[in-house]
Scaffold this active site. Structure first.
Site, PDB file in Angstrom:
ATOM      1  N   GLU A   1      44.286  41.109  35.209  1.00  0.00           N
ATOM      2  CA  GLU A   1      43.864  42.439  34.774  1.00  0.00           C
ATOM      3  C   GLU A   1      44.810  43.481  35.330  1.00  0.00           C
ATOM      4  O   GLU A   1      45.111  43.475  36.513  1.00  0.00           O
ATOM      5  CB  GLU A   1      42.442  42.689  35.285  1.00  0.00           C
ATOM      6  CG  GLU A   1      41.823  43.902  34.668  1.00  0.00           C
ATOM      7  CD  GLU A   1      42.031  43.922  33.168  1.00  0.00           C
ATOM      8  OE1 GLU A   1      41.364  43.144  32.487  1.00  0.00           O
ATOM      9  OE2 GLU A   1      42.890  44.692  32.675  1.00  0.00           O
TER      10      GLU A   1
ATOM     11  N   LYS B   1      51.191  39.176  38.081  1.00  0.00           N
ATOM     12  CA  LYS B   1      50.182  40.129  38.554  1.00  0.00           C
ATOM     13  C   LYS B   1      50.499  40.580  39.977  1.00  0.00           C
ATOM     14  O   LYS B   1      50.489  41.772  40.286  1.00  0.00           O
ATOM     15  CB  LYS B   1      48.796  39.484  38.478  1.00  0.00           C
ATOM     16  CG  LYS B   1      47.686  40.259  39.144  1.00  0.00           C
ATOM     17  CD  LYS B   1      47.401  41.591  38.459  1.00  0.00           C
ATOM     18  CE  LYS B   1      46.577  42.472  39.348  1.00  0.00           C
ATOM     19  NZ  LYS B   1      45.330  42.901  38.867  1.00  0.00           N
TER      20      LYS B   1
ATOM     21  N   CYS C   1      43.430  46.151  45.722  1.00  0.00           N
ATOM     22  CA  CYS C   1      44.472  45.235  45.246  1.00  0.00           C
ATOM     23  C   CYS C   1      45.803  45.288  45.985  1.00  0.00           C
ATOM     24  O   CYS C   1      46.334  44.243  46.354  1.00  0.00           O
ATOM     25  CB  CYS C   1      44.724  45.491  43.768  1.00  0.00           C
ATOM     26  SG  CYS C   1      43.417  44.795  42.762  1.00  0.00           S
TER      27      CYS C   1
HETATM   28  C1  UDX Z   1      38.398  42.385  41.543  1.00  0.00           C
HETATM   29  C2  UDX Z   1      39.192  41.239  41.018  1.00  0.00           C
HETATM   30  O1  UDX Z   1      38.486  40.371  40.240  1.00  0.00           O
HETATM   31  C3  UDX Z   1      40.004  40.695  42.055  1.00  0.00           C
HETATM   32  O2  UDX Z   1      40.946  39.875  41.506  1.00  0.00           O
HETATM   33  C4  UDX Z   1      40.722  41.807  42.640  1.00  0.00           C
HETATM   34  O3  UDX Z   1      41.786  41.345  43.364  1.00  0.00           O
HETATM   35  C5  UDX Z   1      39.755  42.583  43.458  1.00  0.00           C
HETATM   36  O4  UDX Z   1      38.898  43.072  42.652  1.00  0.00           O
HETATM   37  P1  UDX Z   1      36.233  43.401  41.580  1.00  0.00           P
HETATM   38  O5  UDX Z   1      35.656  43.319  40.232  1.00  0.00           O
HETATM   39  O6  UDX Z   1      36.882  44.664  41.940  1.00  0.00           O
HETATM   40  O7  UDX Z   1      37.182  42.185  41.759  1.00  0.00           O
HETATM   41  O8  UDX Z   1      35.290  42.965  42.743  1.00  0.00           O
HETATM   42  P2  UDX Z   1      33.801  43.313  42.987  1.00  0.00           P
HETATM   43  O9  UDX Z   1      33.509  44.664  42.478  1.00  0.00           O
HETATM   44  O10 UDX Z   1      33.561  42.953  44.399  1.00  0.00           O
HETATM   45  O11 UDX Z   1      33.022  42.287  42.018  1.00  0.00           O
HETATM   46  C6  UDX Z   1      32.946  40.931  42.183  1.00  0.00           C
HETATM   47  C7  UDX Z   1      31.541  40.465  41.845  1.00  0.00           C
HETATM   48  O12 UDX Z   1      31.488  39.048  41.864  1.00  0.00           O
HETATM   49  C8  UDX Z   1      30.454  40.943  42.824  1.00  0.00           C
HETATM   50  O13 UDX Z   1      29.499  41.685  42.125  1.00  0.00           O
HETATM   51  C9  UDX Z   1      29.883  39.654  43.395  1.00  0.00           C
HETATM   52  O14 UDX Z   1      28.497  39.710  43.636  1.00  0.00           O
HETATM   53  C10 UDX Z   1      30.221  38.654  42.309  1.00  0.00           C
HETATM   54  N1  UDX Z   1      30.250  37.253  42.769  1.00  0.00           N
HETATM   55  C11 UDX Z   1      30.967  36.894  43.849  1.00  0.00           C
HETATM   56  C12 UDX Z   1      29.550  36.287  42.048  1.00  0.00           C
HETATM   57  O15 UDX Z   1      28.870  36.603  41.076  1.00  0.00           O
HETATM   58  N2  UDX Z   1      29.625  34.989  42.451  1.00  0.00           N
HETATM   59  C13 UDX Z   1      30.324  34.600  43.543  1.00  0.00           C
HETATM   60  O16 UDX Z   1      30.352  33.409  43.869  1.00  0.00           O
HETATM   61  C14 UDX Z   1      31.018  35.590  44.264  1.00  0.00           C
HETATM   62  C1  UDX Z   2      46.208  48.955  40.853  1.00  0.00           C
HETATM   63  C2  UDX Z   2      47.187  48.768  39.698  1.00  0.00           C
HETATM   64  O1  UDX Z   2      47.691  50.039  39.285  1.00  0.00           O
HETATM   65  C3  UDX Z   2      46.512  48.053  38.546  1.00  0.00           C
HETATM   66  O2  UDX Z   2      47.451  47.788  37.519  1.00  0.00           O
HETATM   67  C4  UDX Z   2      45.931  46.755  39.054  1.00  0.00           C
HETATM   68  O3  UDX Z   2      45.236  46.087  38.025  1.00  0.00           O
HETATM   69  C5  UDX Z   2      44.987  46.989  40.217  1.00  0.00           C
HETATM   70  O4  UDX Z   2      45.670  47.711  41.238  1.00  0.00           O
HETATM   71  P1  UDX Z   2      44.225  50.647  41.402  1.00  0.00           P
HETATM   72  O5  UDX Z   2      44.329  50.097  42.783  1.00  0.00           O
HETATM   73  O6  UDX Z   2      42.902  50.677  40.737  1.00  0.00           O
HETATM   74  O7  UDX Z   2      45.186  49.830  40.413  1.00  0.00           O
HETATM   75  O8  UDX Z   2      44.780  52.145  41.392  1.00  0.00           O
HETATM   76  P2  UDX Z   2      46.239  52.801  41.408  1.00  0.00           P
HETATM   77  O9  UDX Z   2      46.226  53.910  40.458  1.00  0.00           O
HETATM   78  O10 UDX Z   2      47.300  51.794  41.245  1.00  0.00           O
HETATM   79  O11 UDX Z   2      46.331  53.440  42.862  1.00  0.00           O
HETATM   80  C6  UDX Z   2      46.407  52.659  44.038  1.00  0.00           C
HETATM   81  C7  UDX Z   2      46.589  53.566  45.246  1.00  0.00           C
HETATM   82  O12 UDX Z   2      47.879  54.149  45.263  1.00  0.00           O
HETATM   83  C8  UDX Z   2      45.598  54.721  45.305  1.00  0.00           C
HETATM   84  O13 UDX Z   2      45.156  54.913  46.635  1.00  0.00           O
HETATM   85  C9  UDX Z   2      46.429  55.893  44.846  1.00  0.00           C
HETATM   86  O14 UDX Z   2      45.942  57.127  45.325  1.00  0.00           O
HETATM   87  C10 UDX Z   2      47.774  55.549  45.435  1.00  0.00           C
HETATM   88  N1  UDX Z   2      48.903  56.197  44.750  1.00  0.00           N
HETATM   89  C11 UDX Z   2      49.176  55.912  43.439  1.00  0.00           C
HETATM   90  C12 UDX Z   2      49.725  57.091  45.432  1.00  0.00           C
HETATM   91  O15 UDX Z   2      49.494  57.361  46.610  1.00  0.00           O
HETATM   92  N2  UDX Z   2      50.776  57.664  44.779  1.00  0.00           N
HETATM   93  C13 UDX Z   2      51.070  57.396  43.479  1.00  0.00           C
HETATM   94  O16 UDX Z   2      52.047  57.965  42.953  1.00  0.00           O
HETATM   95  C14 UDX Z   2      50.231  56.493  42.787  1.00  0.00           C
END
Ligand code: UDX
Ligand code: UDX
Length: 459
Positions: free
Chosen positions: A162, A217, A273
Site C-alpha cells: 500500500e 515498498k 511506516c
Molecule cells: C499498517 C500496515 O498494514 C502495515 O504494513 C504498516 O507497516 C503499518 O500499518 P495499520 O492498518 O496502520 O497497519 O495498522 P493498525 O491500524 O494497527 O491495524 C491493524 C489491525 O489488525 C488492528 O485493528 C488489529 O486489531 C488487527 N489484527 C492484528 C488482527 O485482526 N489480527 C491479528 O492477528 C493482529
Molecule cells: C508514508 C508514505 O508516504 C506512504 O506512501 C506509505 O504507504 C506509508 O508511509 P505516511 O507515513 O502516512 O505515508 O505519511 P507521509 O505523508 O509520508 O509523512 C510521513 C512523515 O513525514 C510525517 O510525519 C510528515 O509530517 C513528515 N514529512 C513529510 C515531513 O516532515 N516533510 C515532508 O516534506 C513530508
C-alpha cells in the site's frame, strides 16, 4: 478466477480505507473487513460516523454510502475467510520489542497467526494478498505455512503493498500513482489487477515478481524518509549560516530532477511506516553482511532522532536553560495533519524530553483524545503513569492549552493553527512569549509584530 468475495484481516489505517475504496468501485464484490479487536469493529459499525476508529477526509462518506450494501465489518474471521476467494492480510507489523532483532526487525507474529488461521479454516482455493509492509521474502514463510498446514487446497500468494499516505488516504487510493502487484501465478495477478482495474487505468498497474514488490515498498518509504532527513540536515546548517530552509527547498525543488515534494523541513518525520521500514531495510542488509548499505540507511533514522532532540534542546536553551515548573502549550499531537494517528509522532518524544526537564505540558489536538496521548507516553515507560497524568494535560480548546504558558510549540501542521487569534493567545501567555514552530506554518513577521519571540526550523 472470478472474485465475488473479498476478506481483509485487519481493520486499521490501511485495511479500512483500502477496502472501502475497493468496495465502492466494485459494487459486485462483497468486501468483509474482519479484526480480532471487537471494539474497533463496533466503532466501524457505529451509526454515528464521527465514531469511526479512523479519521481520514472523505472516508466517512464512503462508509455511509456502502456499509451494509457490499462493505461489512465483522469479528467472525473464519466465516469471512471461508466465503472469500481473495484474502488480504493487513495486520500490523510493529518493530520487535524482544529477542533477536529487537528494535530493528519487524515482528511477524500477527502475519504468521493470520496465515495459520487461513490454513486451518480454508476449504477452497484462495488468493492470499500481503497488504501489510513486510520484510523481503516474507511471502516465502506465508507460503510454507499455508502449504504445510492447509487442507491440501491451492494458495497463491501476492504482494500488493500500500502506498497511501495517511491524511490523504482516500484521494491516494482513488488516484494512485501506481498499483504494484508481485506474484508467481499470472492468474492470481490478473484477478487482483481486475479488481483495481475497475477504477485504475491498466498502465498504472505494475506486475513484478514477489521479491521486487516487497522490496519496492521498503525502498519507496526509505527514499521518502531520506528526503525529509536530508532537508532537515540542511535546516540545521541554515540556522547557523543565515540561510532560510524554505528558500533552499524552493530553489532546489524547482530542479525537475529533484522535484518539489517531500522537502518540507520539520520537527522530524513520524508515522508507523518510515522508521519501521528503514529499520527493516537495515536489518536485512546486516543479515546479508552488507554493512555499508545498512549504515547508509541507518543514518536517515539517526538524523531524524537528532532533529527531534535538537528541537527540544533549543527550546530549553532559549527558555533560559530551564523549563522546570514551566507550562508549555503544545499544539498538535498527531504525526501529521488530517489524521488521528499518533504512531511515532515527534510530539511524543519532545514531550518525553521536556517532562524529564520537569516541564508541564498542555496539549490540544483537533483529533487526538487524552487517552491516546497518555497511552503514547506510558508506552515509553520513562516514568509512572501517574507522573504522566499529573504533568500532561489535554485541553479541548487551543486557547486553554496555551493560557499562561511560557512557550507554544507547534508539532503538527493542522490548517486551523494558522487562523487562530494569535494576538489573543499572546495576551494570555507569560512574557516574553515564545513560539517554537516545528512545522514553519506561521507568518514569522506577523508573529514578531504581535510581540512573540518566534523560532522556527531552519531560519
Ligand atoms: C499498517 C500496515 O498494514 C502495515 O504494513 C504498516 O507497516 C503499518 O500499518 P495499520 O492498518 O496502520 O497497519 O495498522 P493498525 O491500524 O494497527 O491495524 C491493524 C489491525 O489488525 C488492528 O485493528 C488489529 O486489531 C488487527 N489484527 C492484528 C488482527 O485482526 N489480527 C491479528 O492477528 C493482529
Ligand atoms: C508514508 C508514505 O508516504 C506512504 O506512501 C506509505 O504507504 C506509508 O508511509 P505516511 O507515513 O502516512 O505515508 O505519511 P507521509 O505523508 O509520508 O509523512 C510521513 C512523515 O513525514 C510525517 O510525519 C510528515 O509530517 C513528515 N514529512 C513529510 C515531513 O516532515 N516533510 C515532508 O516534506 C513530508
Amino acid at each position: 478466477m472470478i472474485i465475488k468475495n473479498i476478506c481483509c484481516i485487519g481493520a486499521g489505517y490501511v485495511g479500512g480505507p483500502t477496502m472501502a475504496v475497493i468496495a465502492k468501485n466494485n459494487p459486485n464484490i462483497k468486501v468483509t473487513i474482519v479484526d480480532i479487536n471487537a471494539e474497533r469493529i463496533a466503532a466501524w459499525n457505529d451509526s454515528d460516523l464521527s465514531k469511526l476508529p479512523i479519521y481520514e477526509p472523505g472516508l466517512a462518506e464512503i462508509v455511509k454510502d456502502i456499509r451494509g450494501e457490499n462493505l461489512f465489518f465483522s469479528t467472525d474471521i473464519d466465516t469471512a475467510i471461508n466465503e472469500s476467494e481473495m484474502i488480504f492480510i493487513s495486520v500490523n507489523t510493529p518493530t520487535k520489542t524482544y529477542g533477536k532483532g529487537k528494535g530493528m526487525a519487524a515482528d511477524l507474529k500477527y502475519i504468521e497467526l493470520c496465515a495459520r488461521n487461513i490454513a486451518k479454516v480454508a476449504v477452497t482455493d484462495k488468493i492470499v494478498v500481503e497488504k501489510s509492509t513486510l520484510p523481503v521474502r516474507t511471502a516465502e514463510a506465508i507460503k510454507s505455512i499455508l502449504h504445510n498446514t492447509g487442507n491440501h487446497i491451492n494458495f497463491d500468494i501476492l504482494s500488493n503493498p500500500e502506498f497511501l499516505a495517511e491524511g490523504t488516504a482516500v484521494e491516494d487510493l482513488l488516484n494512485p500513482d501506481r498499483v504494484l502487484i508481485g506474484g508467481e501465478s499470472e492468474v492470481a495477478i490478473e484477478s487482483l489487477a481486475k479488481v483495481y482495474g475497475s477504477w485504475v487505468p491498466q498502465e498504472k498497474i505494475l506486475r513484478t515478481n514477489l521479491w521486487s514488490s516487497e522490496l519496492s515498498k521498503l525502498t519507496a518509504n526509505a527514499f521518502l524518509a531520506q528526503r525529509v532527513s536530508s532537508i532537515n540536515a540542511i535546516s540545521e546548517l541554515c540556522e547557523h549560516t543565515g540561510a532560510n530552509v524554505n528558500e533552499v527547498s524552493k530553489a532546489i525543488g524547482m530542479d525537475s530532477r529533484i522535484g518539489s515534494k517531500f522537502l518540507k523541513a520539520s520537527i522530524g518525520f513520524g508515522g508507523s511506516c518510515f522508521q519501521k521500514d528503514i529499520l527493516n531495510l537495515v536489518y536485512i542488509a546486516r543479515n546479508y553482511n552488507l554493512n555499508e548499505v545498512a549504515d547508509y540507511w541507518e543514518q536517515v533514522i539517526i538524523m531524524n532522532d537528532h532533529q527531534k532532540r535538537r528541537f527540544s534542546d533549543r527550546l530549553i536553551k532559549t527558555l533560559y536553560n530551564t523549563v522546570s515548573g514551566k507550562k508549555i502549550g503544545m499544539l498538535g499531537w498527531a504525526f501529521k495533519k488530517d489524521t488521528n494517528d499518533t504512531r511515532e509522532s515527534a510530539a511524543i518524544y519532545v514531550t518525553d524530553h521536556l517532562l524529564s526537564e520537569q516541564a508541564t505540558i498542555s496539549v490540544y489536538d483537533p483529533k487526538v483524545p487524552e487517552v491516546k496521548i497518555q497511552a503514547d507516553l506510558n508506552y515509553l515507560n520513562t516514568r509512572s503513569k501517574n507522573e504522566n497524568k499529573e504533568n500532561v494535560m489535554s485541553e479541548s480548546s487551543p486557547y486553554e492549552a496555551v493560557k499562561n504558558a511560557h512557550a507554544v510549540v507547534i508539532m503538527t501542521e493542522w490548517d486551523e493553527f494558522k487562523n487562530y487569534n494569535w494576538k489573543k493567545i499572546y495576551d494570555t501567555m507569560k512574557k516574553p512569549a515564545f513560539i517554537f514552530d516545528g512545522r514553519n506554518i506561521l507568518d514569522k513577521f506577523k508573529m514578531k509584530e504581535i510581540g512573540f519571540e518566534y523560532y522556527s526550523i531552519g531560519q
